[in-house]
Design a protein around this motif. Structure first.
Motif: not given
Lengths: 75, 359, 525
Positions: A31, A51, C316
């Motif tokens: 990640s 995202a 994220y």
């Protein structure tokens, strides 16, 4: 595509991005790497990867990622 | 899936369930305490079913009945047939259900209830619930008894399947668990648990005054229920306080029982004040644990006296001379003296008793 | 209703019977009814909170879905008439409105969670700083609220992102949130995955059913035989830190690791196994985490659905948000390439781990636990070039032996961080770990002191055997599912094993009132 490969090479120099299609599935990119890529891409191409596009299909290969960038540029 | 295959699967599953049930039954039998080498009183409640039927007198209560009254002696001297349904620290609700359960097998003429347990309005220990209830045969009576007795940590299911309660005994298994897997030993003599050794009363702890001497409401309710059940079945209820010195029986408690008995027209006798003078108990010789329980000699003295009391206060027949009963009781008498002899022999040999059977 | 109870087993039996007897289109309704029934055992007030989540999320999803539909059809109708910029502007306008709905839904639900779970923690901090004496509210945490709220929030965010269309049927959505096997401890499912099998119809499939049942039995074994037995020692050791120092702290780390693993993975095995018996596929939550070579890998294999939830919905979005990109740009200019590159990633990592800690519980120990995990991850990230050079230089580092060393290292590292959970006291935990170096009591390992912790040698033997069983199964899983191999055996073998397993659990399980023959003694000789 060339710029993208440069970005990717910067992160992992020893990966063959032309053939590898399992960057995520095989855990080559973690990640942290993904975020670095997205940050680099955003400054290089002036495109924001949202995202919800961070899914394995989009990051498993350099080609897939390039396709995503083109799609986002197109919008 | 075709039909044949389905049938095959179901048949296999059913077989497996059957084997599982058998295996669990085996484990349950193995792991449930046998009460042979340890905690023998656990045998008492179950043993009743061997001598159920034909008993004119039923004793219910805690150790003050099963250690202190000898049915054999009552038979020998007065021709009274009697049975004891006692268990360690039997509480009054246990006693009540013991009576109800007994009525499924026989209707005695007289029920003798020892009133010591009136002092306990709450369950004292989960273990005593098991000792009182596990031996009882299943019926709606047991179901109600379990429900009335359970402590908070217990579950009804663990009475239905004692494996759930005793499974952790796997680390405590002993040879007796295999030896007595199918059979057991007979402990009592119509509910009487015999001890012949002597430990004199050397000191009586001072009875501390209590803040409140009144018995719990629950106890009174069960005493009422017991009285009503006796009335309904034409049974005479006799209340008694056995002559053991500990735990202390307060005068304030006694007064409440005296009043209850007179209000309800019941016989009540507190044997403590007359133990030495009338009954002839010698506290230096007639108890095996310094005054908590009577030994054989004490129990026989008490039974002799109590037989006379029953003759005077109830209408019990004398069955001596009835051939079938004489035969039945002569066997009991033989076993009674055999055990007394075995205990005496062990006492002589080892200087102390290590078990009721003297072996 | 806890999994380890006869009530639950009876509940399951009733459900299985009805589930496969009713017409298949009613199967999911049966599940919903049983789920509500299951949840009712936690008290009807708990049901209210769940109802709030179901209602708000369902309607928010429906509204967002309708807006998206309207947008798409508008663009389609106007298609030719709109140029690219007009389309973009129109999309942005709609997005603003859907974002508003999403925010409302998140605020209501996360706000509810925050108030119930964190108010007292907040009060304690305020009291600590300002020396005030505000009374605590002492809410009772509704069963599984952290799990079902996270699951629902994942759903609404996905709908907002257009990942899938919202569920139209209210009852079906209610089942997604309340599906009983995963209420107690997750996994946190994704709607697009779970919905594929949740609503059926399901034919009775013997293979699937039997495999599910095996998994349930295995879960019970781990929970009842290992975890519930070992928990006694964990409670003793953590309850009296002044007594149990040095070697006992090491033992606590080990015991708690085993207990938590057996309890948590056992519970998840029951969850997934029950679902499988119903023909439903629930996401895996563990992948033999103690075989991990490093902490990052450990967190990919332990509590997986929580990790991916935080990654997808916090990490994220946070790290690629325009704000973060700005920070990144700024820091690169001011701090240089090397540091600047790290800023957004590490900042997001710290925030995520702080949130992860807080999610586990409203207390400092959980926050410190989360940040320690974060620290280890960042440090190992920084050291990774060093490691790579090391691995290239020394060939032994690719051997099995070295891998085992890495697993060992990761196990203990995570174990020491994890004991914060049980001491529930941050400075206390550090003090305790410190005593390992100051208290020389390793001799207690051999003088019987360990048998004073509430477990006899027989108990330790059972735990050891249980751990051996878990390890064996885990190693066997290298070659695929153990249950597949089991199912290939003849039925006699399978049933014999199943019967043995049930008997083992019944006898060696730590449940009910322990037997102490002393309690039964009435008269002594």
């Amino acid at each position: 595509m060339e710029e993208l490969l440069n970005i990717l090479k910067d992160i992992h120099a020893d990966v063959d991005y032309d053939t590898c299609t399992t960057l995520i599935d095989d855990g080559i990119l973690d990640s942290f790497d993904i975020i670095s890529i997205i940050t680099e891409v955003s400054s290089e191409f002036d495109v924001q990867i949202p995202a919800n596009e961070i899914v394995p299909e989009n990051f498993n290969s350099a080609a897939a990622l390039w396709k995503l960038i083109e799609k986002l540029l197109d919008e | 899936m075709n039909k044949k295959k389905v049938v095959k699967i179901i048949a296999a599953a059913l077989c497996a369930v059957l084997v599982l049930v058998l295996a669990l039954w085996f484990l349950q039998r193995l792991l449930t305490p046998k009460y042979i080498d340890k905690n023998e009183e656990g045998l008492l409640v179950k043993e009743y079913y061997d001598y159920a039927g034909g008993n004119d007198v039923l004793f219910i209560g805690d150790c003050e009945v099963y250690s202190n009254f000898s049915p054999v002696r009552l038979w020998q001297e007065y021709g009274i047939t009697s049975a004891i349904r006692g268990s360690p620290q039997q509480l009054i609700w246990h006693s009540y259900y013991m009576l109800e359960d007994t009525l499924r097998y026989e209707t005695p003429k007289v029920v003798v209830f020892n009133v010591l347990s009136m002092k306990y309005g709450e369950p004292q220990s989960e273990a005593y619930n098991r000792l009182a209830l596990d031996g009882m045969k299943w019926s709606s009576v047991k179901l109600r008894a379990v429900k009335a007795s359970m402590t908070e940590e217990e579950s009804l299911l663990s009475y239905v399947f004692p494996l759930l309660r005793f499974h952790s005994r796997w680390s405590d298994l002993r040879s007796e668990d295999l030896k007595y897997f199918f059979n057991t030993r007979q402990l009592s003599h119509n509910g009487y648990v015999m001890r012949i050794d002597v430990q004199p009363v050397d000191y009586i702890p001072r009875a501390e005054p209590l803040a409140d001497y009144s018995f719990a409401d629950t106890c009174w309710e069960y005493l009422d229920k017991m009285k009503d059940l006796c009335e309904k079945n034409g049974i005479q209820l006799v209340l008694i306080k056995a002559p053991t010195l500990m735990p202390h029986w307060y005068d304030e408690w006694d007064e409440q029982i005296v009043k209850y008995a007179s209000d309800n027209g019941l016989c009540y006798v507190n044997t403590l004040p007359i133990a030495e003078s009338e009954i002839g108990i010698d506290y230096t010789a007639d108890t095996f644990d310094a005054g908590q329980h009577l030994n054989l000699s004490g129990a026989e003295k008490l039974s002799s006296w109590f037989g006379a009391y029953l003759k005077a206060n109830t209408a019990l027949p004398n069955h001596r001379g009835e051939a079938d009963l004489e035969l039945k009781w002569s066997e009991k008498i033989d076993r009674y003296y055999e055990m007394a002899d075995a205990q005496a022999a062990q006492l002589e040999r080892d200087g102390k008793l290590s078990g009721y059977w003297g072996d | 209703m806890p999994f380890v109870s006869f009530g639950f087993i009876a509940f399951l039996a009733a459900l299985m019977l009805l589930y496969y007897l009713v017409p298949k289109r009613f199967q999911w309704m049966m599940l919903l009814a049983f789920s509500i029934f299951f949840y009712c055992f936690a008290g009807w007030t708990s049901l209210i909170f769940m109802a709030v989540t179901i209602l708000t999320t369902y309607f928010a999803g429906a509204v967002i879905g309708r807006m998206a539909e309207a947008r798409d059809s508008y663009i389609k109708e106007q298609g030719a008439a709109m140029d690219r910029d007009a389309k973009k502007a129109y999309k942005a306008k709609v997005k603003k409105r859907t974002y508003l709905i999403l925010s409302l839904c998140l605020i209501v639900n996360l706000g509810m969670l925050a108030v119930i779970k964190y108010t007292d923690f907040g009060i304690s901090i305020v009291n600590g700083i300002f020396r005030t004496n505000i009374g605590y509210l002492r809410f009772i945490l509704p069963l599984g609220i952290s799990f079902y709220i996270f699951q629902s929030m994942g759903y609404i965010i996905d709908v907002y992102r257009g990942k899938y269309a919202p569920e139209k049927n209210f009852a079906r959505f209610a089942l997604f949130v309340s599906f009983f096997p995963q209420l107690l401890q997750g996994p946190i499912s994704r709607f697009d995955e779970l919905s594929q099998t949740l609503y059926g119809p399901h034919d009775f499939d013997y293979q699937n059913f039997a495999k599910g049942a095996w998994r349930v039995v295995w879960g019970f074994f781990k929970k009842v035989v290992i975890a519930d037995r070992l928990v006694t020692a964990v409670i003793t050791l953590s309850g009296e830190p002044d007594v149990y120092k040095g070697v006992y702290v090491v033992a606590l780390v080990l015991f708690y690791a085993i207990q938590l693993y057996a309890d948590f993975t056992g519970g998840i095995d029951i969850t997934i196994g029950v679902a499988q018996m119903l023909g439903i596929k629930v996401a895996e939550n563990f992948d033999r985490p103690f075989f991990s070579l490093n902490v990052t890998e450990y967190w990919r294999r332990w509590h997986i659905t929580m990790g991916t939830w935080f990654k997808d919905y916090i990490f994220y979005p946070l790290s690629v948000s325009p704000k973060m990109l700005k920070i990144s740009k700024w820091s690169r200019e001011k701090l240089g390439q090397a540091i600047g590159k790290r800023v957004p990633v590490y900042l997001s990592t710290i925030i995520v781990w702080f949130a992860t800690g807080l999610w586990h519980g409203a207390a400092w120990n959980f926050i410190v636990w989360g940040l320690l995990n974060c620290l280890v991850i960042i440090v190992s990230q920084e050291l990774s070039p060093l490691y790579q050079r090391f691995h290239k230089k020394f060939r032994f580092s690719n051997t099995k032996g070295y891998n085992v060393f890495q697993m060992f290292r990761t196990f203990w590292l995570m174990g020491f961080i994890r004991v914060l959970d049980v001491y529930r006291d941050v400075p206390g935990t550090f003090r305790q770990v410190g005593t390992i170096f100051t208290t020389a009591n390793w001799g207690d390992l051999f003088n019987g002191s360990f048998l004073e912790l509430g477990l006899g040698w027989q108990d330790f033997a059972v735990v050891l055997a249980g751990c051996a069983a878990m390890l064996t199964v885990s190693i066997l899983q290298n070659k695929g599912q153990v249950r597949d191999r089991l199912m290939a055996r003849p039925p006699v073998v399978r049933y014999a094993l199943l019967i043995a397993a049930v008997c083992l659990i019944m006898v060696f399980g730590a449940y009910g009132i322990g037997y102490d023959s002393g309690a039964f003694i009435y008269t002594r000789f």
